[in-house]
Write a protein that holds these residues in place. Structure first.
Motif, PDB file in Angstrom:
ATOM      1  N   LEU A  52       0.838  -1.192   0.000  1.00  0.00           N
ATOM      2  CA  LEU A  52       0.000   0.000   0.000  1.00  0.00           C
ATOM      3  C   LEU A  52       0.878   1.248   0.000  1.00  0.00           C
ATOM      4  CD1 LEU A  52      -2.598  -1.044   2.741  1.00  0.00           C
ATOM      5  CD2 LEU A  52      -2.729  -1.419   0.269  1.00  0.00           C
ATOM      6  N   TYR A  53       0.422   2.264  -0.746  1.00  0.00           N
ATOM      7  CA  TYR A  53       1.133   3.535  -0.816  1.00  0.00           C
ATOM      8  C   TYR A  53       0.134   4.688  -0.652  1.00  0.00           C
ATOM      9  CZ  TYR A  53       4.387   0.536  -3.500  1.00  0.00           C
ATOM     10  OH  TYR A  53       5.211  -0.475  -3.940  1.00  0.00           O
ATOM     11  N   PRO A  54       0.340   5.575   0.321  1.00  0.00           N
ATOM     12  CA  PRO A  54      -0.482   6.792   0.353  1.00  0.00           C
ATOM     13  C   PRO A  54      -0.039   7.726  -0.769  1.00  0.00           C
ATOM     14  CG  PRO A  54       1.166   6.862   2.093  1.00  0.00           C
ATOM     15  CD  PRO A  54       1.300   5.513   1.423  1.00  0.00           C
ATOM     16  N   ILE A  55      -0.997   8.265  -1.489  1.00  0.00           N
ATOM     17  CA  ILE A  55      -0.704   9.150  -2.622  1.00  0.00           C
ATOM     18  C   ILE A  55      -1.335  10.515  -2.344  1.00  0.00           C
ATOM     19  CG2 ILE A  55      -0.991   9.527  -5.105  1.00  0.00           C
ATOM     20  CD1 ILE A  55       0.854   7.199  -4.462  1.00  0.00           C
ATOM     21  N   GLU A  56      -0.485  11.476  -2.036  1.00  0.00           N
ATOM     22  CA  GLU A  56      -0.955  12.837  -1.730  1.00  0.00           C
ATOM     23  C   GLU A  56      -1.111  13.608  -3.044  1.00  0.00           C
ATOM     24  OE1 GLU A  56      -1.745  13.754   1.240  1.00  0.00           O
ATOM     25  OE2 GLU A  56      -0.639  12.478   2.643  1.00  0.00           O
ATOM     26  N   THR A  57      -2.348  13.884  -3.435  1.00  0.00           N
ATOM     27  CA  THR A  57      -2.567  14.560  -4.719  1.00  0.00           C
ATOM     28  C   THR A  57      -2.621  16.073  -4.588  1.00  0.00           C
ATOM     29  OG1 THR A  57      -5.001  14.619  -4.694  1.00  0.00           O
ATOM     30  CG2 THR A  57      -3.956  12.558  -5.388  1.00  0.00           C
ATOM     31  N   GLY A  58      -2.699  16.592  -3.359  1.00  0.00           N
ATOM     32  CA  GLY A  58      -2.738  18.039  -3.165  1.00  0.00           C
ATOM     33  C   GLY A  58      -3.663  18.413  -2.020  1.00  0.00           C
ATOM     34  N   ASN A  59      -3.373  19.535  -1.382  1.00  0.00           N
ATOM     35  CA  ASN A  59      -4.196  20.023  -0.275  1.00  0.00           C
ATOM     36  C   ASN A  59      -5.030  21.226  -0.710  1.00  0.00           C
ATOM     37  OD1 ASN A  59      -3.051  18.116   1.461  1.00  0.00           O
ATOM     38  ND2 ASN A  59      -1.388  19.496   2.026  1.00  0.00           N
ATOM     39  N   PHE A  60      -6.147  21.424  -0.035  1.00  0.00           N
ATOM     40  CA  PHE A  60      -7.021  22.546  -0.359  1.00  0.00           C
ATOM     41  C   PHE A  60      -7.761  22.963   0.900  1.00  0.00           C
ATOM     42  CE2 PHE A  60      -9.467  18.730  -0.857  1.00  0.00           C
ATOM     43  CZ  PHE A  60     -10.806  19.026  -0.717  1.00  0.00           C
ATOM     44  N   LYS A  61      -8.663  23.912   0.778  1.00  0.00           N
ATOM     45  CA  LYS A  61      -9.434  24.387   1.925  1.00  0.00           C
ATOM     46  C   LYS A  61     -10.910  24.484   1.545  1.00  0.00           C
ATOM     47  CE  LYS A  61      -5.739  27.294   3.910  1.00  0.00           C
ATOM     48  NZ  LYS A  61      -5.759  27.238   5.383  1.00  0.00           N
ATOM     49  N   LEU A  62     -11.765  24.264   2.536  1.00  0.00           N
ATOM     50  CA  LEU A  62     -13.203  24.469   2.382  1.00  0.00           C
ATOM     51  C   LEU A  62     -13.733  25.183   3.625  1.00  0.00           C
ATOM     52  CD1 LEU A  62     -14.559  21.119   0.865  1.00  0.00           C
ATOM     53  CD2 LEU A  62     -14.336  23.320  -0.293  1.00  0.00           C
ATOM     54  N   ASP A  63     -14.900  25.762   3.486  1.00  0.00           N
ATOM     55  CA  ASP A  63     -15.525  26.466   4.593  1.00  0.00           C
ATOM     56  C   ASP A  63     -15.808  25.501   5.743  1.00  0.00           C
ATOM     57  OD1 ASP A  63     -17.118  29.087   5.375  1.00  0.00           O
ATOM     58  OD2 ASP A  63     -18.380  27.371   5.881  1.00  0.00           O
ATOM     59  N   GLY A  64     -15.344  25.858   6.933  1.00  0.00           N
ATOM     60  CA  GLY A  64     -15.512  24.983   8.080  1.00  0.00           C
ATOM     61  C   GLY A  64     -16.966  24.750   8.440  1.00  0.00           C
ATOM     62  N   GLY A  65     -17.787  25.783   8.320  1.00  0.00           N
ATOM     63  CA  GLY A  65     -19.205  25.618   8.611  1.00  0.00           C
ATOM     64  C   GLY A  65     -19.863  24.616   7.692  1.00  0.00           C
ATOM     65  N   ALA A  66     -19.527  24.678   6.403  1.00  0.00           N
ATOM     66  CA  ALA A  66     -20.081  23.714   5.449  1.00  0.00           C
ATOM     67  C   ALA A  66     -19.599  22.300   5.752  1.00  0.00           C
ATOM     68  CB  ALA A  66     -19.697  24.105   4.024  1.00  0.00           C
TER      69      ALA A  66
END
Length: 285
Positions: free
Chosen positions: A3-17
């Motif tokens: 098994l390999y974790p594949i990090e495709t990228g980080n992002f942000k979303l509204d915490g309330g949502a």
């Protein structure tokens, strides 16, 4: 199996949502927000090497959308799909199967890319079979008004047009212990219709790819349900049943969206199922 974790990228979303009706004073303890009320999220895939098969579970946001589109999601960090595959010793051409838990853009956007002259689209994994299920495919290609902005046709239809789309054979029960991909699948409907949650047997343990059934460690308490879920009351029941089983059978939960915790286990407490401990996947490899 490897098994390999594949990090495709980080992002942000509204915490309330991301936490629905739960007050910020509670959810910010585990998922602190920035000045714009945005919280850190990951788009983390999982690569399974099993014999001659190389199965990638989900593909992240991709990079073909407009600058305006990506400006809404505050991408951050050094990760990319190609870079992570290369670190693991592979390339897109090596992938034999792409398993998509569901077809929201942050889970399947990396499956499709522009063609060379940007006149159209093509699969980003030229030798791979793309796996969905018939019910979810119908749901995504005839979207309701609430989810329409998450089901982007340019992420979805080229899989079918290329002839690379396949559907898993679904049995009558919500949990299917075996599938064509070599792992079990739990079908859940609270977030979106017929989302698929892979259950992978590895070294005598069960590792579960959580997708959007449980986005982050902060979502473990039952009422902590995303505002994005189409049927939040259904999510409550699905999540409750899953977490009870996860605690009893000591499942390893692998997070797609928790930017700061890759894996965890859970335990029964007087307040219900709660976090036991967090750890990187490398600890169990």
């Amino acid at each position: 199996m490897t098994l390999y974790p594949i990090e495709t990228g980080n992002f942000k979303l509204d915490g309330g949502a991301m936490f629905g009706v739960v007050p910020k004073s509670l959810w910010q303890r585990t998922n602190p927000a920035d000045a714009n009320n945005m919280i850190d999220l990951a788009a983390r895939s999982l690569l399974i090497e099993d014999g001659d098969r190389l199965v990638l579970i989900d593909t992240g946001l991709g990079n073909k959308q407009s600058k305006k589109f990506f400006s809404y999601y505050y991408q951050w960090g050094p990760h990319s799909l190609d870079r992570s595959l290369n670190i693991a010793g592979f390339s897109r051409e090596d992938i034999t199967d792409v398993f998509l838990t569901h077809l929201h853009f942050d889970h399947c956007g990396g499956s499709i890319e522009w063609n060379d002259d940007r006149s159209g689209y093509r699969p980003a994994f030229p030798r791979a079979k793309f796996w969905s299920n018939r019910d979810h495919w119908a749901w995504a290609t005839q979207p309701n008004a609430r989810e329409k902005a998450s089901f982007l046709k340019e992420n979805i239809l080229p899989m079918q047009e290329s002839g690379q789309l396949h559907f898993v054979d679904r049995g009558p029960d919500a949990y299917q212990p075996e599938s064509e991909l070599g792992f079990g699948i739990l079908y859940v409907d609270g977030h979106t219709d017929k989302q698929m949650i892979p259950h992978i047997r590895y070294n005598g343990q069960t590792l579960v790819f959580m997708a959007d059934l449980l986005p982050t460690v902060g979502h473990i308490p039952l009422p902590y349900v995303m505002g994005y879920d189409t049927r939040p009351l259904l999510t409550l029941g699905e999540k409750g049943a899953f977490l009870k089983r996860a605690a009893q059978e000591n499942f390893i939960l692998f997070f797609e969206h928790d930017a700061h915790n890759m894996c965890c286990t859970v335990k029964e407490t007087e307040k219900g199922v709660r976090l036991d401990r967090t750890f990187p996947l490398q600890e169990v490899l």
